[in-house]
Write a protein that holds these residues in place. Sequence first.
Motif, PDB file in Angstrom:
ATOM      1  N   ARG A   1     -19.083  -6.955  -3.646  1.00 28.70           N
ATOM      2  CA  ARG A   1     -18.797  -7.847  -2.515  1.00 28.70           C
ATOM      3  C   ARG A   1     -19.974  -8.791  -2.259  1.00 28.70           C
ATOM      4  O   ARG A   1     -19.797 -10.004  -2.087  1.00 28.70           O
ATOM      5  N   VAL A   2     -21.163  -8.221  -2.226  1.00 29.84           N
ATOM      6  CA  VAL A   2     -22.359  -8.998  -1.906  1.00 29.84           C
ATOM      7  C   VAL A   2     -22.671  -9.989  -3.031  1.00 29.84           C
ATOM      8  O   VAL A   2     -23.032 -11.144  -2.776  1.00 29.84           O
ATOM      9  N   GLN A   3     -22.511  -9.546  -4.266  1.00 29.18           N
ATOM     10  CA  GLN A   3     -22.754 -10.434  -5.408  1.00 29.18           C
ATOM     11  C   GLN A   3     -21.829 -11.651  -5.364  1.00 29.18           C
ATOM     12  O   GLN A   3     -22.262 -12.786  -5.599  1.00 29.18           O
ATOM     13  N   ILE A   4     -20.561 -11.415  -5.047  1.00 23.89           N
ATOM     14  CA  ILE A   4     -19.599 -12.517  -4.974  1.00 23.89           C
ATOM     15  C   ILE A   4     -19.988 -13.488  -3.868  1.00 23.89           C
ATOM     16  O   ILE A   4     -19.996 -14.714  -4.068  1.00 23.89           O
ATOM     17  N   ALA A   5     -20.325 -12.955  -2.693  1.00 26.07           N
ATOM     18  CA  ALA A   5     -20.681 -13.822  -1.563  1.00 26.07           C
ATOM     19  C   ALA A   5     -21.918 -14.655  -1.873  1.00 26.07           C
ATOM     20  O   ALA A   5     -21.956 -15.861  -1.584  1.00 26.07           O
TER      21      ALA A   5
ATOM     22  N   LYS B   1     -12.321  -4.119   7.889  1.00 24.00           N
ATOM     23  CA  LYS B   1     -12.636  -2.748   8.317  1.00 24.00           C
ATOM     24  C   LYS B   1     -11.458  -1.806   8.006  1.00 24.00           C
ATOM     25  O   LYS B   1     -11.654  -0.640   7.645  1.00 24.00           O
ATOM     26  N   PHE B   2     -10.246  -2.320   8.124  1.00 27.58           N
ATOM     27  CA  PHE B   2      -9.051  -1.552   7.786  1.00 27.58           C
ATOM     28  C   PHE B   2      -9.098  -1.103   6.318  1.00 27.58           C
ATOM     29  O   PHE B   2      -8.760   0.039   5.987  1.00 27.58           O
ATOM     30  N   ILE B   3      -9.521  -1.995   5.454  1.00 30.74           N
ATOM     31  CA  ILE B   3      -9.645  -1.670   4.031  1.00 30.74           C
ATOM     32  C   ILE B   3     -10.620  -0.521   3.832  1.00 30.74           C
ATOM     33  O   ILE B   3     -10.341   0.447   3.110  1.00 30.74           O
ATOM     34  N   ASP B   4     -11.775  -0.599   4.498  1.00 27.81           N
ATOM     35  CA  ASP B   4     -12.802   0.438   4.340  1.00 27.81           C
ATOM     36  C   ASP B   4     -12.408   1.755   4.992  1.00 27.81           C
ATOM     37  O   ASP B   4     -12.715   2.831   4.468  1.00 27.81           O
ATOM     38  N   ASP B   5     -11.739   1.679   6.136  1.00 28.34           N
ATOM     39  CA  ASP B   5     -11.417   2.894   6.896  1.00 28.34           C
ATOM     40  C   ASP B   5     -10.148   3.591   6.412  1.00 28.34           C
ATOM     41  O   ASP B   5     -10.024   4.815   6.540  1.00 28.34           O
ATOM     42  N   LYS B   6      -9.211   2.826   5.858  1.00 29.76           N
ATOM     43  CA  LYS B   6      -7.902   3.387   5.524  1.00 29.76           C
ATOM     44  C   LYS B   6      -7.585   3.386   4.032  1.00 29.76           C
ATOM     45  O   LYS B   6      -7.180   4.410   3.474  1.00 29.76           O
ATOM     46  N   ILE B   7      -7.775   2.246   3.385  1.00 29.86           N
ATOM     47  CA  ILE B   7      -7.310   2.119   1.998  1.00 29.86           C
ATOM     48  C   ILE B   7      -8.248   2.814   1.017  1.00 29.86           C
ATOM     49  O   ILE B   7      -7.809   3.590   0.167  1.00 29.86           O
ATOM     50  N   VAL B   8      -9.550   2.547   1.126  1.00 29.86           N
ATOM     51  CA  VAL B   8     -10.495   3.142   0.177  1.00 29.86           C
ATOM     52  C   VAL B   8     -10.486   4.671   0.248  1.00 29.86           C
ATOM     53  O   VAL B   8     -10.371   5.334  -0.798  1.00 29.86           O
ATOM     54  N   PRO B   9     -10.580   5.294   1.437  1.00 29.96           N
ATOM     55  CA  PRO B   9     -10.575   6.771   1.478  1.00 29.96           C
ATOM     56  C   PRO B   9      -9.279   7.383   0.958  1.00 29.96           C
ATOM     57  O   PRO B   9      -9.314   8.396   0.249  1.00 29.96           O
TER      58      PRO B   9
ATOM     59  N   PHE C   1     -11.995  -3.888  -4.010  1.00 26.64           N
ATOM     60  CA  PHE C   1     -11.632  -2.529  -4.433  1.00 26.64           C
ATOM     61  C   PHE C   1     -10.167  -2.464  -4.856  1.00 26.64           C
ATOM     62  O   PHE C   1      -9.817  -1.831  -5.859  1.00 26.64           O
ATOM     63  N   ILE C   2      -9.301  -3.112  -4.086  1.00 25.44           N
ATOM     64  CA  ILE C   2      -7.861  -3.080  -4.370  1.00 25.44           C
ATOM     65  C   ILE C   2      -7.558  -3.789  -5.684  1.00 25.44           C
ATOM     66  O   ILE C   2      -6.792  -3.296  -6.517  1.00 25.44           O
TER      67      ILE C   2
END
Length: 223
Positions: A21-25, A102-110, A162-163
């Motif tokens: 993420r950071v590399q892309i930004a 935040k939804f991605i980090d809290d719900k999808i990744v786990p 990640f997705i």
Amino acid sequence: MATNQEEVKLLGDVRSPFVLRVQIALDLKGIQYKFLEENLPNKSELLLRHNPVHKKVPVLVHNENPISESLVILEYIDDTWKQNPILPSHPYQRALARFWSKFIDDKIVPAAWKAVFAVDEKEREKNVEESYEVLQFLENELKNDKFFGGEDLGFVDIAAVFIAFWLPIFQEIGGFQLFTSEKFPKLYKWSQHFVNHPVVKQNLPSRDLLVAFYKSCYQIVFG
């Protein structure tokens, strides 16, 4: 662009979607930086000094000021270097971008992680189903634009790396079909635009490297 007086370093691991993420930004902004590869089983003194709370990557170090947590870093990058903004200008749209990231980090990744690595079979099935449900929310949020932010790569797109790249690898290793063009046509089409974006493409890690790494993790868990 970063001036000669600025020093930008990124402590990371090429296998991490959060580091990517950071590399892309940074590349979208045209910021030159030094990448310092971390060996996470044997963390460097530099990492422990710059991120004593979580002791994990990524850590962005800008003029010796460390910033941790990938979403926080993305906002810092956008606030510091104004060219090619990744967050929307309107306050409500900015709030939505933060919410879905935040939804991605809290719900999808786990859920996706547990769908692969949960030892209990029922737990794995439960997390595959949960992954399907939370991905559906994101599918519904994606309009008919190329990216979440419209025609240009933005904050939510970067957060969703990640997705687009890791999830297909996870389902290959876990032996389940979750993220497909039939189940999530808009999200899948988005993922193809995303991974083929020039800035994303040049930063993607080797897929073979990731498959080998996560297969080894899978074998450790399941023998």
